[in-house]
Design an enzyme around this catalytic site. Structure first.
Site, PDB file in Angstrom:
ATOM      1  N   HIS A 327       0.822  -1.216   0.000  1.00 18.83           N
ATOM      2  CA  HIS A 327       0.000   0.000   0.000  1.00 18.83           C
ATOM      3  C   HIS A 327       0.849   1.257   0.000  1.00 18.83           C
ATOM      4  O   HIS A 327       0.312   2.368   0.029  1.00 18.83           O
ATOM      5  CB  HIS A 327      -0.952   0.004   1.189  1.00 18.83           C
ATOM      6  CG  HIS A 327      -0.345   0.447   2.495  1.00 18.83           C
ATOM      7  ND1 HIS A 327       0.851  -0.023   2.975  1.00 18.83           N
ATOM      8  CD2 HIS A 327      -0.804   1.322   3.435  1.00 18.83           C
ATOM      9  CE1 HIS A 327       1.111   0.540   4.145  1.00 18.83           C
ATOM     10  NE2 HIS A 327       0.122   1.356   4.449  1.00 18.83           N
ATOM     11  N   GLY A 328       2.166   1.127  -0.003  1.00 15.69           N
ATOM     12  CA  GLY A 328       3.029   2.299   0.003  1.00 15.69           C
ATOM     13  C   GLY A 328       4.469   1.887   0.221  1.00 15.69           C
ATOM     14  O   GLY A 328       4.867   0.757  -0.084  1.00 15.69           O
ATOM     15  N   ALA A 329       5.258   2.815   0.757  1.00 20.16           N
ATOM     16  CA  ALA A 329       6.682   2.553   0.959  1.00 20.16           C
ATOM     17  C   ALA A 329       6.940   1.806   2.270  1.00 20.16           C
ATOM     18  O   ALA A 329       7.795   0.927   2.331  1.00 20.16           O
ATOM     19  CB  ALA A 329       7.461   3.871   0.947  1.00 20.16           C
TER      20      ALA A 329
END
Length: 406
Positions: A327-329
């Site tokens: 969902h992201g870094a």
């Protein structure tokens, strides 16, 4: 890139798409793998990091039971992105005025609109489901001041923590609006309430859990259906919140930008949620906590940190990840540690070229507190393909000092 780490010490394997995992998160995953109702295995995304009870970046399929902490308290948190019909050259040279317009239109943190911001029909539709939940669980209504006014007037608001609004440019110099937010205060109290209710319902059996925050509701138990009803409502609320916020942002941008339209390329996805799905010949509840659905051909959003690149992706439908991706870094440093480690000068250098706040209130969201998004993307090349690469030019971040991620 294929699975890089496998934990085999539990009742089911844990298959991890990275070898960059902190000790605390590793132990959490080991705890999760001890649960007796997990189907096949647990999949873990390359942005994995420690959470409450269940690890952020985990995908947990269950049969006959559900763990509220495997969804978390920001129920329905997710992303929305729109590609506008204008180009980079249509933006003003100085973006500060646009940022101030967005700030004026969208309350952040615990703040809310001064008046009801959405159509009465939208409020009425949400009220029907919420009143049914509150009729069985009235305590939820005591967990906020002015609860009705709060959930209504927080529709179309950003929240706190790592939530943000951005203007981005893609590889073709097309302009995108992207935002990250969830179910606000009402979702938070619903999540907290049912996590604690699961602990209470388990009674003395909770001592048999590797972590009490993994308390669960068994299918057929008193509050199993109630939780599913409440989490579904909060997920719907989060979707409406992002939709209304995007409308307000576009209205604000129209005051300063040339006339623009919205292209057909629009993406809207949860990354803290539960859904009924079919995997490995079984109908299961899939709890994604910090992970998005990446079914074959499905578009998704994977943001980087402030000042870093973000990606619009297309799912590859990998069965081993339960058709999921990151969902992201993913954080590599806690908020407190980031505030102690970095300075405002660091913030200015790491967000060079981005119109954003560069003060002490947002240092905990500095790019250096997160994993390298390019490495994260490399580790999930078996899960998604990149469709667009976005670079932020304007970022409106929530103030973590004066607000919590409600």
């Amino acid at each position: 890139m294929p699975i890089k780490t496998i934990i085999t010490k539990g009742k089911v394997p844990v298959k991890i798409y990275t070898d960059d995992i902190e000790a605390e998160a590793y132990q959490q995953l080991l705890n999760m793998s001890q649960m007796p109702f997990i189907h096949s295995h647990i999949a873990v995304m390359p942005d994995v990091h420690c959470g409450k009870g269940a690890t952020v970046g985990s995908v947990m399929p269950t049969v006959g039971a559900i763990i509220p902490a495997a969804v978390g308290v920001d129920i329905g948190c997710g992303m929305k992105a729109l590609r506008l019909s204008i180009k980079a050259h249509d933006l003003p040279d100085n973006l500060r005025s646009l940022r101030l317009l967005i700030e004026a239109a969208i309350p952040v943190g615990f703040n809310q609109h001064k008046h009801d911001p959405v159509k009465q029909s939208t409020v009425t539709g949400l009220s029907v489901g919420l009143h049914k939940i509150l009729g069985k669980h009235p305590k939820i209504n005591t967990m906020q001041k002015k609860p009705y006014q709060t959930w209504v007037r927080q529709l179309g608001t950003l929240g706190g923590g790592n939530h943000f609004i951005e203007l981005c440019l893609d590889e073709n110099d097309d302009v995108w609006v992207m935002l990250h937010s969830g179910s606000r205060g009402i979702g938070n109290v619903i999540g907290e309430y049912f996590i604690n209710l699961a602990k209470k319902d388990m009674g003395q059996h909770i001592v048999n859990l590797p972590d009490k925050d993994l308390a669960y509701f068994k299918e057929g138990a008193k509050h199993y259906d109630d939780y599913l009803e409440a989490v579904s409502w909060a997920q719907d609320y989060a979707m409406v919140n992002r939709r209304e916020m995007m409308n307000l942002i576009c209205d604000a941008l129209k005051k300063k930008l040339p006339k623009f339209g919205i292209t057909k390329e629009a993406i809207h996805c949860h990354h803290n949620y539960v859904a009924r799905e079919q995997h490995f010949d079984a109908s299961v509840w899939v709890a994604r906590k910090g992970a998005i659905s990446a079914k074959a051909g499905e578009l998704g959003i994977i943001p980087g940190s402030m000042g870093a690149k973000s990606y619009i992706v297309r799912g590859l439908g990998n069965p081993m990840s339960f058709c999921s991706s990151s969902h992201g870094a993913g954080r590599v440093m806690s908020r407190g540690k980031a505030k102690r480690h970095f300075t405002i000068d660091d913030m200015e250098s790491q967000t060079h070229g981005v119109e954003c706040r560069k003060d002490s209130g947002v240092i905990d969201e500095i790019p250096g507190a997160y994993k390298d998004i390019d490495i994260v993307m490399e580790h999930q090349s078996d899960l998604v393909e990149m469709v667009h690469t976005l670079k932020q030019v304007l970022d409106e971040a929530a103030n973590a000092e004066k607000s919590a991620a409600a």
